[in-house]
Write a protein that holds these residues in place. Sequence first.
Motif, PDB file in Angstrom:
ATOM      1  N   GLY A  73       0.789  -1.217   0.000  1.00  0.00           N
ATOM      2  CA  GLY A  73       0.000   0.000   0.000  1.00  0.00           C
ATOM      3  C   GLY A  73       0.825   1.274   0.000  1.00  0.00           C
ATOM      4  N   HIS A 116      -4.678   7.844  -0.834  1.00  0.00           N
ATOM      5  CA  HIS A 116      -4.889   7.011  -2.027  1.00  0.00           C
ATOM      6  C   HIS A 116      -4.282   7.714  -3.237  1.00  0.00           C
ATOM      7  N   ASN A 117      -2.940   7.633  -3.335  1.00  0.00           N
ATOM      8  CA  ASN A 117      -2.230   8.278  -4.433  1.00  0.00           C
ATOM      9  C   ASN A 117      -1.103   7.391  -4.931  1.00  0.00           C
ATOM     10  N   GLN A 118      -0.251   7.927  -5.777  1.00  0.00           N
ATOM     11  CA  GLN A 118       0.808   7.111  -6.356  1.00  0.00           C
ATOM     12  C   GLN A 118       1.861   6.705  -5.333  1.00  0.00           C
ATOM     13  N   LYS A 166      -0.800   3.884  -1.323  1.00  0.00           N
ATOM     14  CA  LYS A 166      -1.951   3.190  -1.921  1.00  0.00           C
ATOM     15  C   LYS A 166      -2.659   2.363  -0.851  1.00  0.00           C
ATOM     16  N   GLU A 174      -4.560  -0.682  -1.625  1.00  0.00           N
ATOM     17  CA  GLU A 174      -4.241  -0.770  -3.056  1.00  0.00           C
ATOM     18  C   GLU A 174      -5.136   0.135  -3.905  1.00  0.00           C
ATOM     19  N   GLN A 218      -5.998   3.816  -5.520  1.00  0.00           N
ATOM     20  CA  GLN A 218      -5.478   5.124  -5.908  1.00  0.00           C
ATOM     21  C   GLN A 218      -6.625   5.928  -6.522  1.00  0.00           C
ATOM     22  N   GLY A 241      -9.676  -0.891  -5.632  1.00  0.00           N
ATOM     23  CA  GLY A 241      -8.564  -1.344  -4.810  1.00  0.00           C
ATOM     24  C   GLY A 241      -8.500  -2.845  -4.703  1.00  0.00           C
TER      25      GLY A 241
END
Length: 477
Positions: free
Chosen positions: A75, A195-197, A200, A203, A205, A216
């Motif tokens: 994550g 929730h970005n690059q 995560k 999982e 994004q 996700g």
Amino acid sequence: MEQEVSDFVLFLGRFHPLILHLPIGFLVMATILEGVSRLKRFDEYNKAVELVLLLGSLSAVAAALLGYMLAQAGGYGEQLLIIHQWSGVGVAVASAGAYLLKRYNRNRSSALMDRAYLSLLTIMVIALGIAGHYGGSLTHGSDYLTQYMPNGLRTVAGLPPKEEKGFKKITNLEEAAVYNDIIDPIFETRCTSCHNQNKKKGELQMHTRQLLMKGGEGGPIIVEGEADKSEMIKRINLPEAHDDHMPPEGKRPLTSEYKKLLEWWVNSGAPFEKRVSELKRSKEIQSALNTLVDPQANMSPAEKLLASDIDPVESKVQTELQKHGVDLRPVSDRGHWLQADIKKEHSVDSLLVMLKKVSPQLTWLDLGETTTTDKALQPIREFPNLTRLHLQNTRITDKGLSELAGLANLEYLNLYGTAVTDAGIQQLEKLDNLTKLFVWRTQVTQEGAQDLQETLPNLKVYLGAEKKSVALENDSK
């Protein structure tokens, strides 16, 4: 095949955030003590450096191990994780090495070992800064430290000008892009920090349209056209104490308006290119949309008043009023709006005249249970910002109610136990913002209350248990 990670390893890894501040504190303190102890007048501090370095290096090793365990849960963005991980290892190795050199060169007998020691100490501090920065980026987003940096400092640091995130002012609501102007700013301000690059969580994004719709580890979070079947909507509507509630505890929660807008977007098919004018809207959704153009759109006049600024009352004026039996208190922690309670044993006639000194700031006034008469109430017309007025169990009659006609901001009026009648309350028909009127144990009848409500459809009149309280439905609402 990916190897499954033991639950016990993940359990231990969760203690990484708990102890990572220990090495930071110990190692920074050791560095400060080392620098200070090199001054002759503070050389006695040199004895403490070795112990503090030992505690710092041991806690750094523990933090690095637990951090490695935590990383097994996944994550996290790989690039940031690698830099954070190896800089953390660097802190542990450099601090342990610095401790050993310090121990074996206690009296600084070897200049070479002392230089090596100082070099390791410098490397340790640099690695500590890097590990801390990238750890914060993993947890809060890559721009956590720079998000609010003024453009002047950004130029000095070689960073591009600050990119404004979140809602931009919407001037034409009908032409606003539903996703770009409304939905994506909600995600930016409430969701993408986790929730970005680079981070995560689950999982998932949400910083691009494609990844948002992909979902996700549990699959898609949005079912187009069906908000009640969408995992995202289910989670934002869970009780805040629930483990799966989103955003999680400690993060800025979604407002009720934001939740409604997300549901509206999903129920509309989760479109990315449509404008507001192309989608159907209920009155509830329109009300939520209006707040994006004017944050005060759904506020009552009283709420707007309390949200505005007002100068504070001079302390000597407040002290003088309190000496004469007026209890002045702030309405809220913000602003300088006041509420005033007059003690029952004091004469209202003179005190209302004195209260003129704070009339701009006074918004709640409690005269209940006092000797207030129609004549004493005459100065009330000079309190234009009153939103709540208590007159229960006073001596006022219909004649006194005529003094309230100019209180345009009044929303709440308590006339319980007074001698007012149907004819008296009709004098309130110009108070368009009045929403609650208490006339229990008065001579007001249900018919009189209904007549007033035909003029003020947003008003509810409370007649008490022995009479039926009436509230007309406003079909135009």
